[in-house]
Design a protein around this motif. Structure first.
Motif, PDB file in Angstrom:
ATOM      1  N   MET A 171       0.838  -1.210   0.000  1.00  0.00           N
ATOM      2  CA  MET A 171       0.000   0.000   0.000  1.00  0.00           C
ATOM      3  C   MET A 171       0.870   1.256   0.000  1.00  0.00           C
ATOM      4  SD  MET A 171      -2.962  -0.929   2.775  1.00  0.00           S
ATOM      5  CE  MET A 171      -4.207  -2.183   2.424  1.00  0.00           C
ATOM      6  N   THR A 172       1.885   1.230   0.837  1.00  0.00           N
ATOM      7  CA  THR A 172       2.784   2.385   0.913  1.00  0.00           C
ATOM      8  C   THR A 172       3.425   2.649  -0.445  1.00  0.00           C
ATOM      9  OG1 THR A 172       3.229   1.904   3.224  1.00  0.00           O
ATOM     10  CG2 THR A 172       4.831   3.275   2.070  1.00  0.00           C
ATOM     11  N   TRP A 175       0.905   4.068  -2.803  1.00  0.00           N
ATOM     12  CA  TRP A 175       0.551   5.448  -2.446  1.00  0.00           C
ATOM     13  C   TRP A 175       1.669   6.416  -2.829  1.00  0.00           C
ATOM     14  CZ3 TRP A 175      -4.078   7.234  -1.642  1.00  0.00           C
ATOM     15  CH2 TRP A 175      -4.240   8.530  -1.124  1.00  0.00           C
ATOM     16  N   GLU A 176       2.913   5.962  -2.713  1.00  0.00           N
ATOM     17  CA  GLU A 176       4.022   6.835  -3.121  1.00  0.00           C
ATOM     18  C   GLU A 176       3.970   7.108  -4.621  1.00  0.00           C
ATOM     19  OE1 GLU A 176       7.298   4.798  -1.287  1.00  0.00           O
ATOM     20  OE2 GLU A 176       6.836   5.721   0.655  1.00  0.00           O
ATOM     21  N   GLU A 179       1.318   9.709  -5.044  1.00  0.00           N
ATOM     22  CA  GLU A 179       1.849  11.030  -4.666  1.00  0.00           C
ATOM     23  C   GLU A 179       2.800  11.568  -5.727  1.00  0.00           C
ATOM     24  OE1 GLU A 179       3.362  10.087  -0.755  1.00  0.00           O
ATOM     25  OE2 GLU A 179       1.574  10.940   0.198  1.00  0.00           O
ATOM     26  N   ALA A 209      -7.710   3.713  -4.160  1.00  0.00           N
ATOM     27  CA  ALA A 209      -6.613   4.592  -3.743  1.00  0.00           C
ATOM     28  C   ALA A 209      -6.336   5.623  -4.837  1.00  0.00           C
ATOM     29  CB  ALA A 209      -5.366   3.770  -3.440  1.00  0.00           C
TER      30      ALA A 209
ATOM     31  N   PHE B 161      -8.046   6.632   2.369  1.00  0.00           N
ATOM     32  CA  PHE B 161      -6.892   5.881   1.888  1.00  0.00           C
ATOM     33  C   PHE B 161      -5.590   6.489   2.380  1.00  0.00           C
ATOM     34  CE2 PHE B 161     -10.170   3.948  -0.325  1.00  0.00           C
ATOM     35  CZ  PHE B 161      -9.720   2.699  -0.705  1.00  0.00           C
ATOM     36  N   GLN B 164      -5.236   4.960   5.598  1.00  0.00           N
ATOM     37  CA  GLN B 164      -4.814   3.561   5.522  1.00  0.00           C
ATOM     38  C   GLN B 164      -3.320   3.477   5.215  1.00  0.00           C
ATOM     39  OE1 GLN B 164      -7.160   1.013   3.016  1.00  0.00           O
ATOM     40  NE2 GLN B 164      -6.578  -0.777   4.203  1.00  0.00           N
ATOM     41  N   VAL B 165      -2.861   4.366   4.353  1.00  0.00           N
ATOM     42  CA  VAL B 165      -1.447   4.359   4.007  1.00  0.00           C
ATOM     43  C   VAL B 165      -0.598   4.836   5.182  1.00  0.00           C
ATOM     44  CG1 VAL B 165       0.282   5.397   2.505  1.00  0.00           C
ATOM     45  CG2 VAL B 165      -1.850   4.522   1.546  1.00  0.00           C
ATOM     46  N   ALA B 168      -0.314   1.898   7.182  1.00  0.00           N
ATOM     47  CA  ALA B 168       0.535   0.944   6.458  1.00  0.00           C
ATOM     48  C   ALA B 168       2.002   1.294   6.683  1.00  0.00           C
ATOM     49  CB  ALA B 168       0.194   0.962   4.970  1.00  0.00           C
ATOM     50  N   ARG B 169       2.306   2.584   6.614  1.00  0.00           N
ATOM     51  CA  ARG B 169       3.695   2.996   6.805  1.00  0.00           C
ATOM     52  C   ARG B 169       4.144   2.747   8.238  1.00  0.00           C
ATOM     53  NH1 ARG B 169       3.119   8.459   3.091  1.00  0.00           N
ATOM     54  NH2 ARG B 169       4.019   7.533   1.222  1.00  0.00           N
ATOM     55  N   THR B 172       4.784  -0.946   8.665  1.00  0.00           N
ATOM     56  CA  THR B 172       6.038  -1.315   8.014  1.00  0.00           C
ATOM     57  C   THR B 172       7.224  -0.928   8.888  1.00  0.00           C
ATOM     58  OG1 THR B 172       5.023  -1.027   5.857  1.00  0.00           O
ATOM     59  CG2 THR B 172       7.411  -0.958   5.938  1.00  0.00           C
TER      60      THR B 172
END
Lengths: 430, 430
Positions: A171-172, A175-176, A179, A209, B161, B164-165, B168-169, B172
């Motif tokens: 997910m990270t 999402w990056e 972004e 997302a 989202f 959520q991220v 998620a981060r 991690t």
């Protein structure tokens, strides 16, 4: 609070089906299927699974019984009433009744034909034979099943929190990318990642997302089921299978040379506006464009799906200019091997010169690179292609010889007929 | 499947309570509370909230009404039957009936006393006054409420989202710490992060991730509710409030000098084994150890909670050796400003020389550094301390003068009485 009913329901599954709907497929499959159903309903074709990444030994990873269960499950599927209503009543590309009553009557009753499955050299030989409009419906679900079963095999031995962190990392990562794309002005990007997605749920997450992160820059998804569930635009036009089958059916070299234009001539009769997108690379983009009839110059755009995308787009721009068209009115859709960086690069280069769109596939819906031990979830290049029509082999040349397909003598003949010379090889990662 | 009942239930909440149980607190609070209830049930104390990180302006971030609602909710809590049964029947540190019937009879009927709340200079002045055994129960829930309300204020405007991220981060990040610790042999680490946790749910997640990732190297949690729910060991012994209040109650300098040993003498009567852990730094570790009576040398271990942890542990080792004890039989618990790297460093240095344990706090349960815009979720140093007993100010010197507390003249008197000279300042981040 534990949802006991859901839990009991889950226990009842004999399998956890990967594909649960006939419209869990790409929109362009249905558009093409309508054309094929109307014009070539009994043409006999063979589709076959091809794993271009030979070192991913699918038959060692995936249990044959599980694979058969998933494929058998797909053969039990038929269009639900709500799905039929949506296809009949929804507006696609601004048009009502995109699907004709004749097609819908057929589609509402279709079931997928049998499959043939064998193991060979650590790979699965999976083929589908029969009437073109039925067989072609196997492509996307077959790919999605193989991709997801491979993922499940890798994830099977992981702990609950290890799994949660795996998805947290994915997910990270996604999402990056969102972004990274967010600052781009006038970006237009759609999800084209159904066939090589990590899983249905993951594709659905990725789509949502993108929607939250990019807003109107996210133009929709090729996946009909997700488009329906999430109230998004269903996106897509046509694919290589049309020129490949038309070409295989040609009786003479002269007919062969005309086949790719015949495809688009049929399409021209049926569709307009943003559905008039040329896919020029099946037998070499340069030759295709230089010999293209004038009515094709008026089409809305071109999809670049192989070769160097910059070169492909520049070729298209030069072609439009040479035919007196203003490229700024034209649409260039990039759909090959995209990731966020590549999208930024192409958008920066071509924005303003043409209208630019992106169909983002594997790296949107299946970028688990580096997230599992031994990189066991890295994406790989699996395709399912029409390999024969009426007993004759199909051929694809592409703008990248590593994507070429067909018997050597037929490839040579096609190269001669379409005037394709030396080609530059490019790695095919996904 | 949407759990409609849960959703309707959530809608019914006037607030989403942060602290929902009287045992959502640190285990050592209950151990100390039992001692205090037995020996000093009517001693009047004042506890006060102190934000050492002044530039985090809590009163600007957190709505006073919301804060009052959360604190008022805590005052409605009483021990549930199941919680009482667990405290009475469970084995703690290998011992049955750790909590006496007399204490449990009282605890099962206790409610938290009133609080006093004012805003001043962008901070909240939050104080609690009354009988020591009741007031002391405020410390952990008050801190947890402030920490979580600050987090909620930052998260309020984020998309679904994006949220959520964010998690998620954070997952991690935490998992990478777990992976960093996993190779350490004979590691023993417990969760001490209740007071400065990001939220209850996050602490619960962190505990479960540690359990899966570290297995038996994860020795338990200081949080009684999570220990109960997850069937883990509840961990903790005693804290600075005991010597601070005992010292404030001393009538003469001679009594003051004895006060820290009085605390441990009382503890010695009540507890044995791994609960006999010296917390030596309240008025300077070196002086405390050099003047310590012989019976303290026989205690199981020492907790290092301020100053340079290497120096603290070396001091303890030298002290044991000078008193004829074998340090390899002794336990050193590090609990100040830990993160994964520091744990690796300390474990590597001291493993084999002493038995080593870690009480990991803020960076286990609240490491959201770098995850929100403007680093608005970075942890900060909030404490809730006994500031007065029977109208006299308390004093803490610590091994780090930045953690010192009390009026200047009293600090000077304590330094004289305990023979504390120059001290080295260390940043207090959490």
């Amino acid at each position: 609070m534990v949802d006991i009913a859901s839990r009991v329901w889950n226990h009842k599954w004999k399998i956890d089906p990967i594909v649960r709907s006939l419209i869990d497929t790409d929109f362009y499959k249905l558009l093409m299927c309508q054309t094929v159903h109307a014009r070539h309903p009994t043409t006999q074709v063979t589709f076959s699974l091809i794993n271009r990444t030979r070192d991913v030994r699918l038959a060692d990873l995936i249990d044959e019984g599980e694979l058969r269960e998933q494929l058998d499950h797909i053969r039990t599927l038929s269009l639900s009433r709500g799905e039929g209503t949506w296809l009949r009543g929804n507006t696609f590309y601004g048009k009502r009744q995109m699907f004709t009553p004749a097609f819908m009557d057929w589609f509402e009753n279709v079931r997928l034909p049998p499959y043939h499955l064998e193991k060979r050299d650590g790979q699965y030989e999976l083929t589908f034979e029969g009437n073109w409009p039925e067989v072609m419906l196997w492509e996307i679900p077959a790919l999605a099943v193989l991709m997801e079963l491979r993922g499940r095999a890798v994830l099977r031995d992981m702990g609950r929190f290890e799994l949660q962190v795996l998805y947290a990392r994915a997910m990270t990562k996604l999402w990056e990318k969102v972004e990274r794309l967010r600052p781009l002005e006038d970006l237009r990007v759609a999800d084209f990642g159904t066939r090589r997605r990590h899983s249905f749920l993951w594709q659905d997450w990725a789509v949502q997302a993108m929607l939250e992160g990019l807003g109107p820059s996210f133009t929709g998804t090729s996946n009909c089921l997700i488009a329906k569930n999430r109230d998004l635009e269903a996106i897509g036009t046509n694919a290589h299978e049309l020129p490949m089958v038309y070409a295989a059916l040609a009786e003479t070299d002269a007919e062969l040379a005309q086949a790719p234009y015949e495809v688009l001539s049929d399409w021209h009769e049926e569709h307009e506006g943003n559905l008039r997108i040329i896919l020029p690379d099946t037998y070499g983009t340069r030759g295709f464009l230089s010999r293209a009839p004038d009515w094709l110059v008026g089409w809305t755009g071109i999809r670049i799906d192989s070769g160097d995308p910059v070169e492909g787009a520049e070729t298209a721009i030069a072609w439009w200019q040479s035919r007196g068209e203003d490229p700024r009115d034209k649409l260039v859709i990039f759909s090959d091997g995209l990731d966020a960086e590549k999208i930024v690069e192409l958008h920066t280069r071509f924005s303003g010169r043409v209208r630019v769109g992106f169909g983002w596939g594997t790296m949107l819906t299946n970028d688990f690179r580096g997230l599992a031990p031994g990189d066991a979830l890295a994406p790989f290049s699996l395709v399912c292609k029409a390999v024969a029509a009426e007993g004759r082999p199909t051929v694809k040349l592409s703008d990248n010889p590593r994507k070429a397909m067909g018997p050597a003598d037929e490839i040579a003949r096609y190269k001669r007929v379409f005037g394709v010379g030396e080609q530059v090889e490019r790695a095919v990662e996904v």
